[in-house]
Every structure is written in structure tokens, then in C-alpha cells.
Motif scaffolding. Structure first.
Motif, short mmCIF file in Angstrom:
data_model
loop_
_atom_site.label_atom_id
_atom_site.label_comp_id
_atom_site.label_asym_id
_atom_site.label_seq_id
_atom_site.Cartn_x
_atom_site.Cartn_y
_atom_site.Cartn_z
N ARG A 185 30.73 39.99 -31.17
CA ARG A 185 31.37 38.71 -30.87
C ARG A 185 30.32 37.62 -30.74
O ARG A 185 29.26 37.82 -30.14
N PHE A 186 30.59 36.48 -31.34
CA PHE A 186 29.71 35.32 -31.30
C PHE A 186 28.40 35.56 -32.04
O PHE A 186 27.41 34.88 -31.79
N GLU A 187 28.41 36.49 -33.00
CA GLU A 187 27.30 36.61 -33.94
C GLU A 187 27.78 36.20 -35.33
O GLU A 187 28.97 36.28 -35.63
N ALA A 188 26.84 35.77 -36.17
CA ALA A 188 27.21 35.24 -37.49
C ALA A 188 26.11 35.52 -38.49
O ALA A 188 24.97 35.81 -38.13
N GLN A 189 26.47 35.43 -39.78
CA GLN A 189 25.49 35.60 -40.84
C GLN A 189 26.03 34.96 -42.11
O GLN A 189 27.22 34.68 -42.23
N TYR A 190 25.13 34.72 -43.06
CA TYR A 190 25.57 34.35 -44.39
C TYR A 190 25.99 35.61 -45.13
O TYR A 190 25.36 36.66 -45.02
N ALA A 191 27.08 35.51 -45.87
CA ALA A 191 27.54 36.61 -46.70
C ALA A 191 28.19 36.03 -47.95
O ALA A 191 28.67 34.90 -47.96
N THR A 192 28.20 36.82 -49.00
CA THR A 192 28.74 36.39 -50.28
C THR A 192 30.16 36.89 -50.45
O THR A 192 30.42 38.09 -50.33
N VAL A 193 31.07 35.98 -50.71
CA VAL A 193 32.48 36.32 -50.94
C VAL A 193 32.78 36.03 -52.40
O VAL A 193 32.95 34.87 -52.78
N ASP A 194 32.79 37.07 -53.21
CA ASP A 194 33.03 36.95 -54.65
C ASP A 194 32.16 35.85 -55.26
O ASP A 194 32.65 34.97 -55.98
N GLY A 195 30.88 35.90 -54.95
CA GLY A 195 29.92 34.97 -55.52
C GLY A 195 29.75 33.67 -54.76
O GLY A 195 28.89 32.86 -55.13
N VAL A 196 30.50 33.46 -53.70
CA VAL A 196 30.43 32.22 -52.92
C VAL A 196 29.70 32.50 -51.60
O VAL A 196 30.10 33.38 -50.84
N ASP A 197 28.63 31.76 -51.35
CA ASP A 197 27.90 31.91 -50.09
C ASP A 197 28.70 31.26 -48.96
O ASP A 197 29.02 30.06 -49.02
N CYS A 198 28.99 32.06 -47.93
CA CYS A 198 29.78 31.59 -46.78
C CYS A 198 29.05 31.94 -45.49
O CYS A 198 28.37 32.96 -45.41
N TRP A 199 29.21 31.09 -44.50
CA TRP A 199 28.74 31.40 -43.14
C TRP A 199 29.92 32.06 -42.43
O TRP A 199 30.99 31.47 -42.32
N ILE A 200 29.72 33.29 -41.96
CA ILE A 200 30.82 34.08 -41.38
C ILE A 200 30.46 34.46 -39.96
O ILE A 200 29.43 35.09 -39.71
N ALA A 201 31.31 34.07 -39.03
CA ALA A 201 31.06 34.30 -37.61
C ALA A 201 32.20 35.12 -37.00
O ALA A 201 33.37 34.93 -37.36
N ARG A 202 31.85 36.01 -36.08
CA ARG A 202 32.87 36.79 -35.39
C ARG A 202 33.35 35.99 -34.17
O ARG A 202 33.04 36.28 -33.03
N THR A 203 34.08 34.97 -34.47
CA THR A 203 34.62 34.06 -33.46
C THR A 203 36.08 33.77 -33.81
O THR A 203 36.56 34.15 -34.87
N GLY A 204 36.77 33.11 -32.90
CA GLY A 204 38.16 32.78 -33.16
C GLY A 204 38.81 32.12 -31.97
O GLY A 204 38.17 31.88 -30.94
N TYR A 205 40.10 31.87 -32.09
CA TYR A 205 40.84 31.04 -31.12
C TYR A 205 42.20 31.66 -30.83
O TYR A 205 43.15 30.96 -30.55
N THR A 206 42.24 33.01 -30.91
CA THR A 206 43.53 33.69 -30.79
C THR A 206 43.56 34.75 -29.71
O THR A 206 44.64 35.21 -29.34
#
Length: 374
Positions: A185-206
Motif C-alpha cells: 500500500r502506498f508504493e508505486a512504480q512505472y510499468a508498461t501497459v500494452d506498450g504505454v508507460d504508466c505510473w501505477i500506485a497501490r492507492t485508492g479511495y474506496t
């Protein structure tokens, strides 16, 4: 002024979404129904378009100091890939906004060689409609303090999606070239989603497990289409966050109409008094003296649904507070809400009343979150 639109406005319209104005944006409030979308997130997985949230990018030799002095939490503790929840306060310690701060990989300054090392870099997410004023605040204080940092408002460069629910990790991991399941929780990294570089974090509002993806605006539709799950609107986002006891800016605090400090709003854990930030001295004094009112959760015992702005009274029908958020909880099938009351009425189990359409309804103070959360 015309409303701002997320990059997927047309796609959501084709899907049959209903829209509402929120923070100056035209956003989907529901796709199928609030109850079905809520249930999907609690029981499986759903995806939200939250591209109305701001994106402020800060980098440079003094980026850490600037972030430290303008947010309440201890930014210096963040390693690359860490994030933290924080408040932005004024000189009196009143909440201007709440935000999540991400420590991005260090960036190499323009014209510098790689051996010189990178400069600390941050991305933080102010609430909808506040990105311009927040950007201006950062620039103003940077100049006043003579700090060396570049501050860019990148709200119109990125979309933001939230994939939330107990099955979110499996779904997101399937979409990424790099594994994201080891993120805490509250960690993040860059990852590739079908060729698209995205910043992905284990966060949320639910209150559920989940991930938030920051995606280049131009690739938003492509990335969204890869997640085969229930699309969810702001209606379900609201019922989910109320059950989790999470704050909504402009409703549970508002600098102009209902000024509140982190200690009143129940987010004192974001205040690092050992650091120096705008509002620190006022909050240190308040921490010593204590607050007069606190945000509490409550459940109605009588039939009715609490709504923002309804009066809260004691059992003698004397007005002692105001409902800030309220709903019929889809998970509990009980009417629940949040509101500020004097501290002597804040103990869980205390009996209160909420005035619903002119009638007093019995209520009981409850511990938040109202449900089990991650």
C-alpha cells in the motif's frame, strides 16, 4: 465557463453514462447503477475515470524542501516509489486541500551529464478544480523562499484511472508487462501497459485493495479498453469512500465555508510537527490544547437518510453540529454519515439526533471506517 472534459467523455457517453458537474469537470456519475457499481468494487473489481484530479510535477535541487514546507507530512522520508497522504494548510493550520504525494524516480537536470546524478522529483494530486490555484501557490512560495525547483501543472497531460476491488491486483497484473503484485500500500512504480508507460500506485479511495494509474492523455482510451470490468462513476465512488470514512474536499472540509484543521477532520496522522511547513506553529498549539470539535461517523437508528448540511442535535434537540456527508450504505443497508460535533459527543456509542426533512431521527456515533478496509 464551459466544463472541462476527461479524455474519455465520448466513450463514456457511448457506454450510456449519466454525467454531473464536479469541480468544474463534466464527469460520469453512474454507468449502470450506483448499487451495482458499488457491489462490483466491494465483491470483485471496478474501474473509475478520475481524470478530473490534478497533477502537479515538481523537480529540482530544492524540490524536497518545497514539498516539505507546503504539505503537512514528512516528504523527506519518501524513497523513490513511495507515496503519502498529506494535507495542504494555510498559516492558521486550516486545510486548503488534501493530496497524495508520489516520489518519482530522480530526473537528470537539462544539460547535466548522467554522472551528476538525478534531482528529486515528485508528483502530487490536488483535488478537482484546484490544480491552477495549487500550482500558483507552489510558484509563489518557491519564489518567495528563493528555492530552485521547477513546478509544472500537468493536469491536461495525463488521465487517471482507479482499478479497485479484491480482484484488482490480478486484473492490473495481467495488463502490465512488469509485475505490480509486490507493491505494498502506498508504493508505486512505472510499468508498461500494452506498450504505454504508466505510473501505477497501490492507492485508492474506496477502502478496498486497488491501483491508480496515471496514463498519458493521448493513450487514455487504449489503456481503459484493456480493463474488462465494471465501469464506475462518481456516485459509487462517494458511497464507497463514505463507508471507508474518507474525506471529500469541499464537503467534509472547506476553507471558506467550513474551515477545519487536520486534527478536527481526523487526519492528524498526516501532521509531522517535527518538520517545518506553512501552518505548523498553529497546529502545534492546537495539538497541545486540543480541539473543540471532531469529525465523527454515525449511523441512523430511525428510518431516514442523512445528507450534507442537515443539523445534528443532542437528545434535547439543541443543534450541536452539521452533517458533512451522508448516504444509505449499500454494503450495510443502513443510513450512515459523517459530521462535526463537540468532543464531548464524539465517543462511539453516544446517542445523537439528525434532523431529516424537519424530523429528528435517532443516531449513534460509530467508529470509522464503517466497514473492514485494507
Amino acid at each position: 465557463m464551459p466544463l472541462q472534459t476527461p479524455p474519455l467523455r465520448g466513450l463514456h457517453d457511448e457506454r450510456g453514462a449519466k454525467f454531473t458537474e464536479f469541480g468544474g469537470w463534466d464527469m460520469p456519475v453512474e454507468f449502470d447503477s450506483i448499487r451495482s457499481e458499488h457491489a462490483a468494487v466491494r465483491e470483485a473489481v471496478g474501474i473509475f475515470d478520475v481524470s478530473h484530479m490534478g497533477q502537479i510535477h515538481v523537480t529540482g535541487p530544492d524540490a524536497t524542501e518545497l514539498m516539505q514546507r507546503l504539505t503537512t507530512n514528512d516528504v523527506a522520508r519518501l524513497a523513490v516509489g513511495d507515496s503519502q497522504y498529506a494535507a495542504i494548510t494555510d498559516e492558521d493550520g486550516v486545510i486548503i486541500d488534501d493530496t497524495v504525494v508520489y516520489r518519482l524516480p530522480d530526473e537528470t537536470a537539462e544539460g547535466a551529464n548522467d554522472e551528476a546524478g538525478g534531482e528529486p522529483t515528485y508528483l502530487f494530486v490536488p483535488n478537482a478544480g484546484t490544480d491552477e490555484s495549487t500550482h500558483e501557490r507552489w510558484i509563489t512560495y518557491r519564489n518567495e523562499w528563493g528555492l530552485e525547483a521547477t513546478v509544472d501543472n500537468r493536469t491536461d497531460e495525463y488521465a487517471m484511472f482507479a482499478v479497485q476491488g479484491p480482484d484488482a491486483a490480478e486484473l492490473v497484473d495481467e495488463a502490465t508487462a512488469e509485475s505490480i503484485t509486490e507493491l505494498d500500500r502506498f508504493e508505486a512504480q512505472y510499468a508498461t501497459v500494452d506498450g504505454v508507460d504508466c505510473w501505477i500506485a497501490r492507492t485508492g479511495y474506496t477502502g478496498e485493495d486497488g491501483f491508480e494509474l496515471i496514463v498519458p492523455w493521448s493513450a487514455a482510451e487504449h489503456v481503459w479498453s484493456l480493463f474488462d470490468c465494471q465501469p464506475c462513476g462518481l456516485g459509487a465512488r462517494d458511497t464507497l469512500r463514505i463507508e471507508a470514512g474518507l474525506l471529500l474536499a469541499g464537503q467534509d472540509f472547506d476553507r471558506e465555508s467550513d474551515p477545519r484543521t487536520p486534527y478536527e477532520a481526523g487526519i492528524g496522522f498526516t501532521v509531522a510537527l517535527e518538520t517545518e511547513f506553512v501552518g505548523r506553529d498553529a497546529l502545534a498549539e492546537l495539538e497541545r490544547e486540543g480541539v473543540e470539535e471532531k469529525l465523527v461517523g454515525f449511523q441512523l437508528i430511525d428510518r431516514g437518510v442523512p445528507r450534507h448540511g442537515y443539523d445534528i442535535t443532542n437528545t434535547d434537540s439543541r443543534v450541536i453540529g452539521t452533517v458533512t456527508s451522508g448516504t444509505m450504505s449499500p454494503s450495510l443497508e443502513q443510513p450512515i454519515g459523517l459530521g462535526y460535533v463537540p468532543v464531548e459527543y464524539a465517543e462511539p456509542g453516544t446517542t445523537l439526533q439528525v434532523v431529516v426533512r424537519g424530523q429528528s431521527k435517532k443516531a449513534r456515533v460509530e467508529t470509522t471506517p464503517f466497514i473492514d478496509t485494507v
